[in-house]
Design a protein around this motif. Structure first.
Motif, short mmCIF file in Angstrom:
data_model
loop_
_atom_site.label_atom_id
_atom_site.label_comp_id
_atom_site.label_asym_id
_atom_site.label_seq_id
_atom_site.Cartn_x
_atom_site.Cartn_y
_atom_site.Cartn_z
N SER A 158 46.94 39.00 36.16
CA SER A 158 45.65 39.65 36.38
C SER A 158 44.63 38.60 36.81
CB SER A 158 45.16 40.34 35.10
OG SER A 158 43.80 40.74 35.23
N PRO A 159 43.75 38.93 37.77
CA PRO A 159 42.69 38.00 38.15
C PRO A 159 41.48 38.05 37.23
CG PRO A 159 42.62 39.91 39.57
CD PRO A 159 43.81 40.10 38.67
N GLU A 160 41.54 38.92 36.20
CA GLU A 160 40.42 39.03 35.27
C GLU A 160 40.09 37.67 34.64
OE1 GLU A 160 37.50 40.30 34.26
OE2 GLU A 160 38.51 42.23 33.96
N GLY A 161 38.78 37.38 34.57
CA GLY A 161 38.33 36.18 33.88
C GLY A 161 38.28 34.92 34.71
N TRP A 162 38.80 34.96 35.95
CA TRP A 162 38.99 33.73 36.71
C TRP A 162 37.82 33.36 37.61
CZ3 TRP A 162 41.94 29.83 35.76
CH2 TRP A 162 43.17 30.00 35.12
N LEU A 163 36.65 33.96 37.43
CA LEU A 163 35.46 33.61 38.19
C LEU A 163 34.43 33.03 37.23
CD1 LEU A 163 35.05 36.79 40.43
CD2 LEU A 163 36.45 34.76 40.87
N ALA A 190 35.70 24.18 35.39
CA ALA A 190 35.10 24.30 34.06
C ALA A 190 36.18 24.44 32.99
CB ALA A 190 34.16 25.49 34.02
N LEU A 191 37.24 25.19 33.30
CA LEU A 191 38.32 25.38 32.33
C LEU A 191 39.09 24.08 32.10
CD1 LEU A 191 39.95 27.30 30.56
CD2 LEU A 191 41.31 27.92 32.58
N GLU A 192 39.36 23.35 33.16
CA GLU A 192 40.04 22.06 33.01
C GLU A 192 39.21 21.09 32.17
OE1 GLU A 192 40.85 20.67 36.92
OE2 GLU A 192 42.32 22.26 37.37
N GLU A 193 37.92 21.11 32.39
CA GLU A 193 37.02 20.24 31.63
C GLU A 193 37.02 20.61 30.15
OE1 GLU A 193 32.20 19.46 31.43
OE2 GLU A 193 33.12 19.93 33.37
N ALA A 194 36.94 21.91 29.86
CA ALA A 194 36.95 22.36 28.46
C ALA A 194 38.29 22.06 27.80
CB ALA A 194 36.65 23.86 28.40
N TRP A 195 39.39 22.28 28.51
CA TRP A 195 40.71 22.03 27.95
C TRP A 195 40.91 20.55 27.64
CZ3 TRP A 195 44.35 24.56 25.56
CH2 TRP A 195 45.64 24.05 25.47
N ASP A 206 47.84 26.78 26.05
CA ASP A 206 47.54 26.26 27.39
C ASP A 206 46.12 26.68 27.79
OD1 ASP A 206 47.73 28.99 28.21
OD2 ASP A 206 49.89 28.77 28.47
N PRO A 207 45.65 26.19 28.94
CA PRO A 207 44.29 26.54 29.37
C PRO A 207 44.07 28.04 29.54
CG PRO A 207 45.07 24.64 30.61
CD PRO A 207 46.24 25.14 29.82
N TYR A 208 45.11 28.77 29.92
CA TYR A 208 44.93 30.22 30.10
C TYR A 208 44.62 30.89 28.77
CZ TYR A 208 45.63 34.94 31.89
OH TYR A 208 45.45 36.25 32.27
N GLU A 209 45.25 30.46 27.70
CA GLU A 209 44.92 31.02 26.38
C GLU A 209 43.50 30.64 25.98
OE1 GLU A 209 47.79 30.35 23.31
OE2 GLU A 209 49.25 31.70 24.23
N LEU A 210 43.07 29.46 26.38
CA LEU A 210 41.67 29.08 26.13
C LEU A 210 40.72 30.01 26.89
CD1 LEU A 210 39.54 27.11 25.00
CD2 LEU A 210 39.89 25.70 27.02
N LEU A 211 41.08 30.36 28.11
CA LEU A 211 40.26 31.28 28.91
C LEU A 211 40.20 32.65 28.23
CD1 LEU A 211 38.71 31.70 31.60
CD2 LEU A 211 40.89 32.43 32.61
N ILE A 212 41.32 33.11 27.70
CA ILE A 212 41.34 34.40 26.99
C ILE A 212 40.44 34.34 25.75
CG2 ILE A 212 42.79 36.01 25.71
CD1 ILE A 212 45.12 35.18 27.54
#
Length: 337
Positions: A158-163, A190-195, A206-212
């Motif tokens: 899903s592309p949700e959350g990726w902007l 921003a996600l790479e920086e936070a991770w 992983d970073p995707y779980e951080l995004l969730i």
């Protein structure tokens, strides 16, 4: 002999007059019909086409000025480096000054703000509704989402959350896909920086779980000072194997035909996003999280609270035990003493 001399003198006078007239044309300010005004230079427009456009739109004082300006442009190699876009003309400009402006690329820019907590469909609606954006995505939402996942090279389902929610500036004619790519690149950064700055032993794979996780934090509180505490509650729940039990995920996974407040049946109806019936994180983000929520998810606040409930003023009451939490629910949600 006298006739020849007279002819030569007359010819010289005529050449001088033409030269003087040409000099006037290239030095005099061009007069747009109104000032300020906007000059639109379409992609691929060359100097000759620009002169024709100025003539058609009433910028030239004399019919022969177009001829002079075409010749003037041939003498200036930089006239081939003009940049397309909209230019605001605040006062009459000489041809040289106009050319310098069109070479500079100082075009009019528009703004589009993506709001923290929006769903992707909200961002898509804002992009579709912006009059300066060139539209290329399918009008059907499902087809548009599939196309977005394709152009952003998202393989997470899903592309949700990726902007990344921010304000983006762009010239007229920027495509919807270009804007989406910019917001997506910003989110990846921003996600790479936070991770990279995440807390040790964070229960996220992983970073995707951080995004969730960040998307849940974004939807659970609008109080900036609470983001870290909310993230702390959900982190401790994951660490202890407790269900997250967060209403925003249930709302996200609810039948789109339903609207309004959550009902008890929503909490008991199992969906991949119902964190009351399932353990762990939902399968995708549930909104567009901002930088602050990404930071909070990566570095949750220390503490012992496992529960929180809304005080109905934008903040929450945090509790360590279920008994304490139930008393807070009675007080703030049921109006009991």
């Amino acid at each position: 002999m006298r006739a020849l001399m007279a002819g030569l003198i007359l010819g010289a006078v005529m050449v001088a007059a033409v030269a003087w007239d040409a000099l006037r044309a290239v030095r005099s300010p061009l007069e747009p019909p109104t000032t300020p005004t906007v000059l639109m230079l379409a992609p691929g427009t060359g100097w000759h086409a620009l002169v024709a456009q100025l003539e058609r739109d009433g910028w030239l004082s004399h019919p022969r000025d177009a001829l002079y300006l075409r010749a003037y442009g041939r003498m200036l190699p930089e006239s081939r480096t003009m940049k397309a876009g909209e230019y605001r003309i605040r006062e009459p400009l000489s041809p040289r000054a106009l050319l310098d402006l069109l070479i500079s690329g100082d075009v009019i820019e528009y703004a589009l703000t993506l709001i923290e907590g929006w769903r992707l469909r909200d961002a898509l609606a804002a992009i579709r509704g912006h009059e300066a954006v060139a539209q290329s995505l399918p009008q059907d939402d499902a087809a548009a989402m599939a196309r977005i996942a394709e152009v952003l090279d998202i393989d997470a389902g899903s592309p949700e959350g990726w902007l990344l929610p921010e304000t983006y500036h762009f010239p007229r004619g920027t495509s919807d896909v270009e804007l989406l790519k910019r917001a997506h690149t910003a989110m990846r950064g921003a996600l790479e920086e936070a991770w990279a700055a995440r807390r040790d032993e964070l229960p996220l794979a992983d970073p995707y779980e951080l995004l969730i996780m960040a998307s849940i934090v974004e939807k659970e509180t609008g109080a900036p000072e609470e983001r870290g505490r909310v993230a702390g509650v959900f982190t401790r729940r994951l660490e202890r194997g407790m269900r997250l039990q967060t209403d925003p995920t249930v709302l996200y996974g609810r039948d789109p035909a339903r609207s309004g407040r959550l009902l008890r049946r929503d909490l008991t109806t199992d969906t991949p996003y119902n964190t009351y019936t399932r353990h762990g994180l939902p399968p995708t983000p549930i909104c567009l999280p901002g930088r602050a929520s990404l930071h909070a998810a990566a570095q949750p606040a220390d503490g012992s609270a496992l529960y929180f409930v809304s005080r109905n003023d934008g903040t929450h009451k945090f509790s360590d035990t279920l008994a304490e939490h139930n008393r807070a629910v009675d007080r703030f949600q049921r109006g009991l003493p």
